[in-house]
Design an enzyme around this catalytic site. Structure first.
Site, PDB file in Angstrom:
ATOM      1  N   MET C  11       0.826  -1.201   0.000  1.00 22.75           N
ATOM      2  CA  MET C  11       0.000   0.000   0.000  1.00 22.75           C
ATOM      3  C   MET C  11       0.864   1.257   0.000  1.00 22.75           C
ATOM      4  O   MET C  11       0.704   2.154  -0.838  1.00 22.75           O
ATOM      5  CB  MET C  11      -0.921   0.017   1.232  1.00 22.75           C
ATOM      6  CG  MET C  11      -2.113  -0.903   1.139  1.00 22.75           C
ATOM      7  SD  MET C  11      -3.404  -0.336  -0.034  1.00 22.75           S
ATOM      8  CE  MET C  11      -4.241   0.907   0.973  1.00 22.75           C
ATOM      9  N   GLY C  12       1.777   1.354   0.959  1.00 29.05           N
ATOM     10  CA  GLY C  12       2.582   2.564   1.102  1.00 29.05           C
ATOM     11  C   GLY C  12       3.420   2.844  -0.134  1.00 29.05           C
ATOM     12  O   GLY C  12       3.546   3.996  -0.577  1.00 29.05           O
ATOM     13  N   SER C 111      -9.514   3.097   1.367  1.00 27.24           N
ATOM     14  CA  SER C 111     -10.038   1.966   0.610  1.00 27.24           C
ATOM     15  C   SER C 111      -9.428   1.981  -0.784  1.00 27.24           C
ATOM     16  O   SER C 111      -8.992   3.005  -1.273  1.00 27.24           O
ATOM     17  CB  SER C 111     -11.568   2.042   0.508  1.00 27.24           C
ATOM     18  OG  SER C 111     -12.084   0.921  -0.170  1.00 27.24           O
ATOM     19  N   LYS C 163     -14.433   3.988   7.824  1.00 27.92           N
ATOM     20  CA  LYS C 163     -13.825   2.855   7.100  1.00 27.92           C
ATOM     21  C   LYS C 163     -14.302   1.520   7.679  1.00 27.92           C
ATOM     22  O   LYS C 163     -14.542   0.547   6.944  1.00 27.92           O
ATOM     23  CB  LYS C 163     -12.297   2.951   7.173  1.00 27.92           C
ATOM     24  CG  LYS C 163     -11.549   1.806   6.498  1.00 27.92           C
ATOM     25  CD  LYS C 163     -11.895   1.663   5.040  1.00 27.92           C
ATOM     26  CE  LYS C 163     -10.918   0.810   4.250  1.00 27.92           C
ATOM     27  NZ  LYS C 163     -10.508  -0.428   4.843  1.00 27.92           N
ATOM     28  N   HIS C 166     -17.709   0.931   6.375  1.00 30.34           N
ATOM     29  CA  HIS C 166     -17.527   0.562   4.966  1.00 30.34           C
ATOM     30  C   HIS C 166     -17.205  -0.925   4.851  1.00 30.34           C
ATOM     31  O   HIS C 166     -17.812  -1.643   4.051  1.00 30.34           O
ATOM     32  CB  HIS C 166     -16.392   1.413   4.374  1.00 30.34           C
ATOM     33  CG  HIS C 166     -15.841   0.909   3.063  1.00 30.34           C
ATOM     34  ND1 HIS C 166     -14.920  -0.110   2.999  1.00 30.34           N
ATOM     35  CD2 HIS C 166     -16.096   1.272   1.784  1.00 30.34           C
ATOM     36  CE1 HIS C 166     -14.621  -0.343   1.728  1.00 30.34           C
ATOM     37  NE2 HIS C 166     -15.329   0.476   0.977  1.00 30.34           N
ATOM     38  N   ASN C 167     -16.295  -1.396   5.662  1.00 30.44           N
ATOM     39  CA  ASN C 167     -15.917  -2.806   5.572  1.00 30.44           C
ATOM     40  C   ASN C 167     -17.030  -3.714   6.072  1.00 30.44           C
ATOM     41  O   ASN C 167     -17.238  -4.801   5.530  1.00 30.44           O
ATOM     42  CB  ASN C 167     -14.632  -3.071   6.370  1.00 30.44           C
ATOM     43  CG  ASN C 167     -13.398  -2.611   5.624  1.00 30.44           C
ATOM     44  OD1 ASN C 167     -13.437  -1.599   4.929  1.00 30.44           O
ATOM     45  ND2 ASN C 167     -12.300  -3.340   5.757  1.00 30.44           N
ATOM     46  N   GLU C 170     -19.317  -4.034   3.300  1.00 32.94           N
ATOM     47  CA  GLU C 170     -18.647  -4.903   2.329  1.00 32.94           C
ATOM     48  C   GLU C 170     -18.897  -6.387   2.651  1.00 32.94           C
ATOM     49  O   GLU C 170     -19.159  -7.189   1.741  1.00 32.94           O
ATOM     50  CB  GLU C 170     -17.157  -4.561   2.378  1.00 32.94           C
ATOM     51  CG  GLU C 170     -16.237  -5.364   1.522  1.00 32.94           C
ATOM     52  CD  GLU C 170     -14.779  -5.057   1.911  1.00 32.94           C
ATOM     53  OE1 GLU C 170     -14.383  -3.866   1.952  1.00 32.94           O
ATOM     54  OE2 GLU C 170     -14.037  -6.006   2.226  1.00 32.94           O
TER      55      GLU C 170
END
Lengths: 290, 290, 290, 290
Positions: C11-12, C111, C163, C166-167, C170
């Site tokens: 990700m980073g 996300s 978040k 959101h998950n 999901e």
């Protein structure tokens, strides 16, 4: 045997009575002087011989404060028992605090409600074997008369843990009966719902004490017309589901029963408003406007 | 009173025994000649005086054929009782067919399983009041000894309906205990799961006959190590949920218990494979490959 | 604008790339020297002008340690951003610790997964308005190109909270598709499951990015035959249900999806073994022995 | 190509428009003369050349009657298409009845709602390959412009089956968003619920057309304050769960969404009244009296 008993409300008061009826010596303390045998925790401690055993039966919100105050007047070798509705995770920290003073700690999940004084209290006990052994005369006096109703469930915390799961199961059982009651009530061809419930009390797979109570409630009010469905929950159900999540145990039935209580307290559901809004958006479905 | 009894398997055979022990006169027929009192349905009809009552206790799959065959040898004023696990919606069509011949029809949901011969059978009865009144000596002989265990639930179909809901509730109750058992088994601090279950048999809110049976099972096998979780379902659970859907009754608990049985029979879940596939697609999450 | 970026994993690393492509100046640090622009957090701090902004993108388990180490090399007026999968309840304590040093704190739920580098990362931000305003050039560079994909959700913690929800959603969405997939797969008359899924990608109510991904997965493996249903969960689902319990919000759908993942990881279910044991006890039903 | 179209309500009227815009020749019939191109089904049949294709787009309750009336005026080699919301299990009996007259039958599940005229209608088709091939010009005109939105799902019935599962999934999806919306609305720290929903429209895992519509609804009414949560269901959700029960597919998420709609329509829940009654009986818990 001697027992100090702190908290003489409905539960504690009945327990003092049952213990004395069984020949145990109880010194009770309550903030309400009318009920209390002594005027202070210090006096309670004075009236008991070492090693002392003191049973705390107070609302969960003041249990820790009560235990800490008791610790000030007790000493090495004494035992504190929490018989209230504490969360199991509060037990180990308490036991550690008390152990630093040489005081033992035992947690007891108590079932029986308003019926306990007559039928005996079911006891689920957590703590060290030596502490449990020492307290057996008290447990014997409180428990029901038969072969069951007492268990040493494990170390400190296990008593409240077992009681928590007991209550979680209770949520599921109650809701299973409740759903069956609702379905019978909705069925066109069923003309005798209370009679069906009553008949199930013998010879069926679903016979139970809860079913007896449902029959009793329907004797008093056949349609439950005097009640609303608004239903509180008292912590143990939530803790049970929290544990299921922590331990990755699928707990669909008990969780559904808990969520149904949440729903029963909603005047209108924000989730269902969102569903209504979506149906209106994509399908032009009619909605109910305020 | 006289009763014809068709089907002398485990249930029917025990019922014949219980009826005779109560002084009733039973003429039994079974395809298996070793068990049968007569060689044919015609002979069974001959041995009974009018108005005859004949109880059918055969597998659901052959109930209609059996009833239709019986109708050929019975006549005006006779009554056929179906005590098997028929779906309630089959009852009204049968009653109509039989009524055309002047034959009465009564449906009885029977609970008690392998314990019924000793404890009595709980009976949930659907039918006309006059038919039910006529059959009361039989019902009295079969039902448990106490005040409960019998109900006239409504018109034709209501007996099987009540039994269906009974079984639906049974699904929910069993699963509530089962979830509690699993949670206790997963908890680190609980060292005595069978002891906890056993202790609950007295003084608790969750005491029941099913709990007694769970204790009995754990006495035989404390970890249930000899069993798998593969669990069948026998129709009534599905019919209960079908009815809930038809009548718009939210039945979350009983349905969750039913779905758990479905899951128990899957080696691998297509749904969870789809979830695994999605997680791999959007997050690069590791999946378990075959 | 300048940004320090700690943690250059999948990700980073992608985020550094996207930020640089958008003209932002990024100084990255990673324990893995091959990826790192500097050799230490101290060097990273040196390379940035005050007031510094440093984005932490490390595994949740080491986020607190990383933030505390960063605090040692940053100072008054600087801002630390946590873009990892922290639990929202960790944010306020962090913000307080940092505030004591005059360091600001902003939490960002991110996300986008493996697709973020191409499509942009959706950002849900919690923190003070002034901090969020200051960081807008970074947010603009990371977010998708369109009108959406960024929100200032509330004070510190609200970003991770959004978040988390959101998950949770999901989980529910994925499982809804998964159940539909399983039902289609079980239906005798449906001959073209992947074709149905694919067709739904346009013109239907169920069209979504997740559906596109399911179609993609089925293109690669029409029966998902290479996968098992064993499915992990990564915390946010559990936290969502924990919050629902705390706030008394009935969350039946999302919880069912979470519990299905738990079940997918069980070889055999203790609960269903208990159900099987009960059925054997009361009904003599056959069980599956090990 | 020529098409007869019976039923020119909201859906049928829009479809006629879309078909004509695509260059197809449509002869429409509706009981409402204002909308109708012909005065009777007989005139409709006369205006079409053999082999005729006639699409029926009427409420489910009158579909069978309409098809049977059409069969009287059509003949060998013609095809009837049912594009309404029929239950899949009605399709095979219809196909058989029509086959006896040499008339073909094709069932089409149509998605798109009020948006279909603009975006195109997603079509899920069941029937014989030759019939589907023959009708392709019609399907091409109705479907969305892109690569998706059409599938030949299987033999007669498979089209309505696919549409039924589509709608079941829709129930689950909507409720997952709805639960997330409710949780966000309940959270103390979240100050910008509509902003969060809007932001999710890009770059997230939960982006979808339904999410776009939820955003749209919140633009119009940020708290959904003008709506109640009372929500109807239109059959497909129930049929989906019925099928899951028949096929032993655990459908926890979709069923929970369906049951939530049932609950939304109850003023007070009989089941929760039973729970309240039980709590009062065993624990002396306070109840809410009417």
């Amino acid at each position: 045997m001697q027992l100090g008993l702190v908290g003489l409300g409905r539960m504690g008061g009945n327990m003092r009575e049952r213990l004395r009826a069984a020949g145990q010596e109880v010194v009770g303390y309550d903030r309400n002087a009318d009920r209390s045998d002594v005027t202070s925790l210090a006096e309670l401690a004075d009236k008991l011989q070492s090693p002392r055993a003191v049973w705390v039966m107070v609302p969960a919100a003041v249990t820790d404060a009560t235990i800490d105050a008791l610790a000030e007047v007790l000493g090495e070798g004494d035992i504190i028992i929490d018989g209230g509705n504490s969360r199991f995770s509060d037990d180990a920290p308490r036991a550690e605090r008390l152990a630093a003073r040489g005081i033992g700690y035992v947690d007891v999940g108590v079932s029986g409600g308003v019926w306990g004084n007559v039928n005996g209290y079911a006891l689920m006990v957590g703590g060290a074997q030596e502490h449990v052994d020492h307290l057996m005369p008290i447990f014997e006096a409180l428990k029901p008369a038969g072969d069951h109703g007492f268990v040493h469930a494990g170390p400190v915390g296990a008593g409240h843990y077992a009681k928590m799961v007991h209550n979680g199961i209770e949520y599921g059982l109650m809701h299973a009966y409740a759903e069956g009651f609702e379905l019978l009530s909705a069925a066109e061809m069923v003309t005798n719902v209370p009679g069906i419930i009553k008949s199930w009390r013998e010879g069926t797979v679903v016979q139970s004490w809860l079913l007896d109570l449902l029959d009793r409630a329907l004797d008093e009010d056949p349609d439950l017309a005097t009640l609303t469905g608004y239903t509180d929950d008292t912590g143990e159900g939530r803790w049970t589901v929290d544990e299921a999540i922590r331990l990755a145990v699928p707990l669909n039935v008990i969780t559904a029963a808990l969520f149904a209580r949440f729903s029963s307290r909603q005047d209108d559901s924000p989730a269902m408003k969102a569903v209504a809004a979506l149906r209106q958006q994509f399908g032009g479905h009619a909605v109910h406007k305020r």
